[in-house]
Design a protein around this motif. Sequence first.
Motif, PDB file in Angstrom:
ATOM      1  N   THR A  50       0.832  -1.027   0.037  1.00  0.00           N
ATOM      2  CA  THR A  50      -0.012   0.199   0.019  1.00  0.00           C
ATOM      3  C   THR A  50       0.910   1.065   0.057  1.00  0.00           C
ATOM      4  O   THR A  50       1.957   1.246   0.599  1.00  0.00           O
ATOM      5  N   TYR A  51       0.392   2.160  -0.612  1.00  0.00           N
ATOM      6  CA  TYR A  51       1.099   3.532  -0.901  1.00  0.00           C
ATOM      7  C   TYR A  51       0.233   4.721  -0.682  1.00  0.00           C
ATOM      8  O   TYR A  51      -0.876   4.716  -1.202  1.00  0.00           O
ATOM      9  N   ASP A  52       0.602   5.652   0.067  1.00  0.00           N
ATOM     10  CA  ASP A  52      -0.084   7.030  -0.018  1.00  0.00           C
ATOM     11  C   ASP A  52       0.089   7.683  -1.486  1.00  0.00           C
ATOM     12  O   ASP A  52       1.187   7.499  -2.131  1.00  0.00           O
ATOM     13  N   ILE A  53      -0.995   8.342  -2.048  1.00  0.00           N
ATOM     14  CA  ILE A  53      -0.928   8.746  -3.276  1.00  0.00           C
ATOM     15  C   ILE A  53      -1.707  10.065  -3.318  1.00  0.00           C
ATOM     16  O   ILE A  53      -2.410  10.410  -2.438  1.00  0.00           O
ATOM     17  N   ARG A  54      -1.314  11.083  -4.464  1.00  0.00           N
ATOM     18  CA  ARG A  54      -1.913  12.071  -4.763  1.00  0.00           C
ATOM     19  C   ARG A  54      -2.540  11.905  -6.339  1.00  0.00           C
ATOM     20  O   ARG A  54      -1.961  11.463  -6.912  1.00  0.00           O
ATOM     21  N   LEU A  55      -3.846  12.156  -6.440  1.00  0.00           N
ATOM     22  CA  LEU A  55      -4.261  12.037  -7.708  1.00  0.00           C
ATOM     23  C   LEU A  55      -5.474  13.374  -7.947  1.00  0.00           C
ATOM     24  O   LEU A  55      -5.596  14.105  -7.161  1.00  0.00           O
ATOM     25  N   GLU A  72       9.346   5.241   0.071  1.00  0.00           N
ATOM     26  CA  GLU A  72      10.462   5.304   0.871  1.00  0.00           C
ATOM     27  C   GLU A  72      10.624   6.747   1.021  1.00  0.00           C
ATOM     28  O   GLU A  72      11.952   7.368   0.807  1.00  0.00           O
ATOM     29  N   ASP A  73       9.448   7.336   1.765  1.00  0.00           N
ATOM     30  CA  ASP A  73       9.623   8.769   1.936  1.00  0.00           C
ATOM     31  C   ASP A  73      10.017   9.771   0.861  1.00  0.00           C
ATOM     32  O   ASP A  73      10.438  11.229   1.064  1.00  0.00           O
ATOM     33  N   ALA A  74       9.747   9.428  -0.495  1.00  0.00           N
ATOM     34  CA  ALA A  74      10.017  10.385  -1.535  1.00  0.00           C
ATOM     35  C   ALA A  74       8.671  10.133  -2.555  1.00  0.00           C
ATOM     36  O   ALA A  74       8.153   8.932  -2.780  1.00  0.00           O
ATOM     37  N   TRP A  75       8.318  11.117  -3.309  1.00  0.00           N
ATOM     38  CA  TRP A  75       7.158  11.277  -3.986  1.00  0.00           C
ATOM     39  C   TRP A  75       7.701  10.809  -5.341  1.00  0.00           C
ATOM     40  O   TRP A  75       8.528  11.746  -5.717  1.00  0.00           O
TER      41      TRP A  75
END
Length: 118
Positions: A50-55, A72-75
């Motif tokens: 699972t990953y946080d995302i922006r959309l 890994e703490d980078a977008w």
Amino acid sequence: MKRIVVFLLVCLGAAASADQKLDYVHAVTTPGQGRLVTVDDYWLLAFSNTYDIRLPEHVTEGQKLQIQVKAEDAWQSEPFTVVAISIYEDLCRLHRQHPSQDGRFPSDAIYIQPCARE
């Protein structure tokens, strides 16, 4: 811990699809963020991530998105084509592959809550 959450989300998703009818919609409004759940091997759900995302705040079926994924703490930017959109109350799933009719074969999906049909 994340793997347990993913496992529970997949199990609850399968149970929910059996108990409640998911609606498929053409477009939704999002808060601009969600969680990407990737399923590397259906039979071995321990390989899910699972990953946080922006959309975008408006998403339509068939849209080719460029989402921002936090790993890994980078977008980082990643393409995601929305093949289907399912909704139940204020929870939406943007599917990379159309789910099977019985919902037992999950694929990569973005979970968004709150979310509303357009």
